[in-house]
Design an enzyme around this catalytic site. Structure first.
Site, PDB file in Angstrom:
ATOM      1  CG  ASN A 575      -2.314  -0.515   0.913  1.00 54.85           C
ATOM      2  OD1 ASN A 575      -2.584  -0.907  -0.212  1.00 54.85           O
ATOM      3  ND2 ASN A 575      -3.174  -0.537   1.906  1.00 54.85           N
ATOM      4  CG  ASN A 599      -2.104   3.612   2.464  1.00 56.27           C
ATOM      5  OD1 ASN A 599      -2.448   2.438   2.613  1.00 56.27           O
ATOM      6  ND2 ASN A 599      -1.532   4.316   3.424  1.00 56.27           N
ATOM      7  CB  SER A 600      -7.612   2.235  -0.189  1.00 54.65           C
ATOM      8  OG  SER A 600      -8.913   1.813   0.163  1.00 54.65           O
ATOM      9  CG  LEU A 601      -7.510   0.027   5.664  1.00 54.34           C
ATOM     10  CD1 LEU A 601      -8.234   0.092   7.003  1.00 54.34           C
ATOM     11  CD2 LEU A 601      -6.193  -0.717   5.819  1.00 54.34           C
ATOM     12  CB  CYS A 708     -14.633  -0.164   9.622  1.00 54.11           C
ATOM     13  SG  CYS A 708     -14.534   0.831  11.110  1.00 54.11           S
ATOM     14  CD  GLU A 709      -9.816  -3.689   6.912  1.00 52.63           C
ATOM     15  OE1 GLU A 709      -8.972  -4.470   7.354  1.00 52.63           O
ATOM     16  OE2 GLU A 709     -10.047  -2.569   7.432  1.00 52.63           O
ATOM     17  CG  ASP A 710     -12.174  -6.053  10.224  1.00 51.31           C
ATOM     18  OD1 ASP A 710     -12.536  -4.857  10.147  1.00 51.31           O
ATOM     19  OD2 ASP A 710     -11.625  -6.527  11.230  1.00 51.31           O
TER      20      ASP A 710
END
Length: 786
Positions: A575, A599-601, A708-710
């Site tokens: 990332n 750069n992103s989750l 919070c991606e998960d």
């Protein structure tokens, strides 16, 4: 006359009787005194021994010795529990219910069988490389090994291992003959399996041949419309040929070909003659696994004549003289397969091109096999050795091969047993050294054990000691040895800092030795093998997301996980910063570095054409756990591929919703969310849902919070199904390596949890709440015995 005689006789008789009576009384008194004296001496001796035993037991030296052994033993037990305890038994997993008699540890090894494909016999690839899928078997894709001891044991044929595979092809149906070591009789039998899908799956048909002696190497061939089998029968002392009565399970003895105890023999038709290759290790001066002989005949039924140059080989066992499978013809050339037994029995197979084969001469040269060496060590099914290959060309022109392999070398169990007890013996020596340094042990050998001891001894023993030169040497040795403790204490001085350091180092050596002993005796062979499901193995892709500041974590991560059995490849989502080269990482599997522009989750769940497996393990680069935990999780996911299966549970509840840790979930005995920082997902299902139109708003929130991606993926799964959507597997242990490297992403836990609580509120408004769902912990997957 008669009275006188009678009187004289009577007088004499009386005198004799009186005399004898006195003698008898004297003897009885002496005997009684002697017996009582001996009894008294024995009692005194017994009491003395008892006193010595009591003094020994309650002596400071013995108590110190016993205390040290208890301490070291406790450390060893704790070490064994911490490192080698398994949260769940293999028998509790679906498809792994082995027959209790099968797959026992065997000093001959743990052989299994794999399938390979190629455009030529020199370009063979394992079955997982051709991406063969079998949805009904939960194998995406199917992976080697395709036949193991579990395959037979689950089919009610208890087996310790399977080896020496030979194929017999009838159209689209493949029959696989192989040696199976019966777990009850501990004898080698010949078993057979059938495949109708080009070797991807196998049906175990049973034992084809069972004699009163060991059988192996079932060389099967066709001659004049009849099917023959020539197994190794060296224990019987002869080479036997069997003919099929009702193929493949009924056979009858056709003929004894040669009355020699030949091992690993085959017959090949070449230049109008039949040639028999085999090894006779029974002859005087014969080098075991380094001998080879040839015979020739006009028929495979004989009679056989010895080659002029026999023995062809009688050399070092690493040369490859002993046969290692079926010979094959490619581009008009004949190739022989041999075994290299140099490092250990059956270390590898070697291929030899036969340049000259006549009744008077034989020449061959070695050629490369072209097969990639297994590099996962004991975690690979053939990581330690592979000693048998049968390669054949199919009607399609493609080539198929079966090969056996083992994850441990020959004699591994005996080797571990010896090293384990040697380590324990060394611990006893360390305890004695500690006792000497601390002053608890002052005398290495009790003085009364030494010859010429000044205590009371009988005259015979004293005479022997004085006249025996050996006794004086023993006495001097004992004296010198017993002066060692005083000398050592005088030199080291335990009360000084240097002396205390020596004590600490000595104690640490003892701890290392006791842990080593426990490892060898209790820890098994160190292999963390994959778990089969419905008789099949499979593989998955490992994916992690990182950046330049966490390169140290990544290197350790790749080195460790690339050696797990079922890891096929590693995808690194880069990332930020300058990415490393794949060659900078110590990996046994391909590593692909995907450099992202932003750069992103959200990049964690991006669709990637490089991923060829159905299963993807999303695992943060700062989580370190055992390969066995990873394999258990993969097995559970294969049972529930529609769910997120992971290692970190969460219970989302409360009003308003709050994000809390695993302790909260356990305290309330349930969970409804799994962190995808350590979880298996279906790449198609998970990635499609995450990048759907419905998830666009959620992805924007992930970019806004950089968090919070998960959580979003859990909501998307829950929104798509009313049934259970997450599954928890408890690891034996896990280490957060970011705490060591100091590059943790979420250093402030309170702020991190507060952001996630905000995400819960937002996602609940968009996708509906998951707080009304709750699943209890499963004891088998959670690590507790039910």
């Amino acid at each position: 006359m008669g009275v006188y005689e009678a009187g004289v006789n009577g007088t004499n008789s009386t005198t004799t009787a009186t005399t004898c009576s006195c003698c008898d009384m004297s003897m009885k008194c002496w005997c009684r005194w002697r017996w009582e004296n001996q009894q008294q001496q024995q009692q005194q001796h017994h009491n003395m021994l008892l006193q010595r035993l009591v003094s020994l037991v309650f002596s400071s030296g013995f108590m110190f010795f016993l205390g040290c052994l208890v301490l070291y033993g406790s450390i060893g037990v704790f070490y064994g529990w911490l490192v080698f305890s398994k949260p769940s038994l293999r028998s509790t997993n679906v498809g792994v219910g082995l027959n209790s008699l099968g797959c026992q540890e065997d000093n001959e090894g743990s052989w299994s069988i794999g399938v390979f494909y190629g455009d030529s016999p020199f370009s063979l690839k394992p079955i997982e490389a051709v991406n063969e899928w079998r949805d009904e078997g939960a194998a995406w894709p199917v992976a080697n090994p395709i036949v193991t001891c579990a395959s037979l044991s689950d089919a009610s044929f208890p087996s310790n291992f399977v080896a020496d595979p030979f194929l017999y092809v009838q159209g689209d149906t493949f029959f696989l003959f192989f040696e199976t070591k019966n777990s009850i009789t501990m004898q080698g039998d010949i078993a057979v399996a059938k495949s109708t899908d080009k070797g991807a799956t196998w049906q175990q048909l049973g034992v084809a041949l069972d004699e009163e002696w060991h059988l192996s190497y079932p060389y099967v061939f066709n001659y004049l419309g009849q099917i023959y089998m020539m197994p190794e029968s060296s224990q019987k002392g002869e080479l036997r040929l069997y003919r099929a009565l009702n193929f493949p399970l009924q056979w009858t003895l056709e003929k004894v070909l040669i009355k020699k105890p030949l091992v690993d023999s085959f017959i090949i038709n070449r230049a109008g003659e039949y040639w028999l290759f085999g090894s006779d290790h029974s002859g005087f001066g014969t080098r075991k696994n380094g001998q080879l002989e040839i015979w020739y005949s006009s028929s495979p039924l004989g009679p056989w004549k010895s080659h002029k140059k026999n023995p062809i080989y009688n050399v070092d066992m690493s040369v490859g003289a002993r046969n290692g499978g079926r010979p094959f013809v490619y581009d008009g050339n004949l190739y022989r397969v041999g075994q290299d037994c140099g490092e250990t029995y059956g270390r590898r197979v070697r291929i030899f091109k036969v340049e000259v084969l006549t009744k008077d001469d034989y020449k061959e040269v070695e050629v490369p096999l072209g097969l990639e060496e297994p590099n996962k060590g004991p975690n690979a099914w053939n990581g330690a050795r592979y000693h048998h290959l049968d390669v054949q060309q199919l009607s399609s022109g493609k080539w198929i091969a079966v090969m056996d392999g083992d994850r441990v070398p020959s004699g591994d169990s005996v080797h571990r047993f010896i090293l384990g007890f040697a380590s324990l013996a060394a611990v006893i020596i360390v305890v004695v050294v500690l006792g000497v340094l601390l002053g608890a042990v002052k005398c290495i050998i009790p003085v009364n054990w030494c010859a010429h001891y000044s205590g009371k001894r009988n005259n015979a023993l004293l005479g022997w000691e004085r006249s025996n030169l050996f006794s004086s040497k023993v006495r001097r040795f004992c004296s010198r040895l017993n002066r060692v403790p005083l000398f050592i204490r005088g030199k080291i001085k335990p009360n000084t800092w240097a002396g205390k350091l020596v004590l600490a180092v000595t104690f640490a050596v003892g701890v290392a030795l006791i842990c080593t002993g426990v490892k060898y005796l209790y820890g098994g062979n160190g292999a963390e093998e994959a778990y089969p499901l419905n008789g099949h193995y499979s593989q998955f892709t490992l994916l992690t997301m990182t950046y330049d500041a966490r390169l140290w974590n990544l290197k350790m991560y790749v080195k460790h996980y690339s050696r797990c059995s079922s890891v096929r490849e590693i995808i690194v989502v880069w990332n930020k910063g300058i990415p490393p080269r794949s060659s900078d990482l110590d990996s046994t599997v391909p590593v692909w570095i995907r450099v992202e522009e932003q750069n992103s989750l959200n990049n964690r769940f991006k669709k990637d054409p490089m991923i060829t497996t159905r299963a993807v393990l999303e695992l943060d680069d700062d989580i370190l756990m055992t390969c066995d935990d990873i394999e258990r999780g993969f097995n559970v996911w294969r049972q529930h591929p529609d769910r997120i299966v992971g290692f970190y549970p969460r219970l989302i509840s409360g009003s308003p919703l709050k994000y809390r840790g695993e302790k909260y979930a356990r305290r309330h005995k349930g969970y409804n969310m799994i962190l995808t920082g350590a979880a298996f997902v279906d790449r198609t299902v998970a990635f499609d849902r995450y990048w759907s139109k419905e998830a666009k708003v959620g992805r924007e929130l992930v970019d806004r919070y950089f968090n919070c991606e998960d959580v979003l993926l859990n909501y998307l799964y829950a929104n798509a199904s009313s049934s259970q959507t997450v599954e928890y597997v408890r690891p034996t242990w896990a280490i957060d390596t970011s705490k060591v490297s100091g590059v943790a992403i979420s250093r402030n836990t309170n702020v991190h949890y507060k952001i996630r609580s905000n995400c819960l509120l937002k996602f609940s408004e968009i996708y509906g709440s998951i707080a009304d769902r709750k699943w209890e912990f499963d004891g088998r997957k959670d690590g507790w015995d039910l």
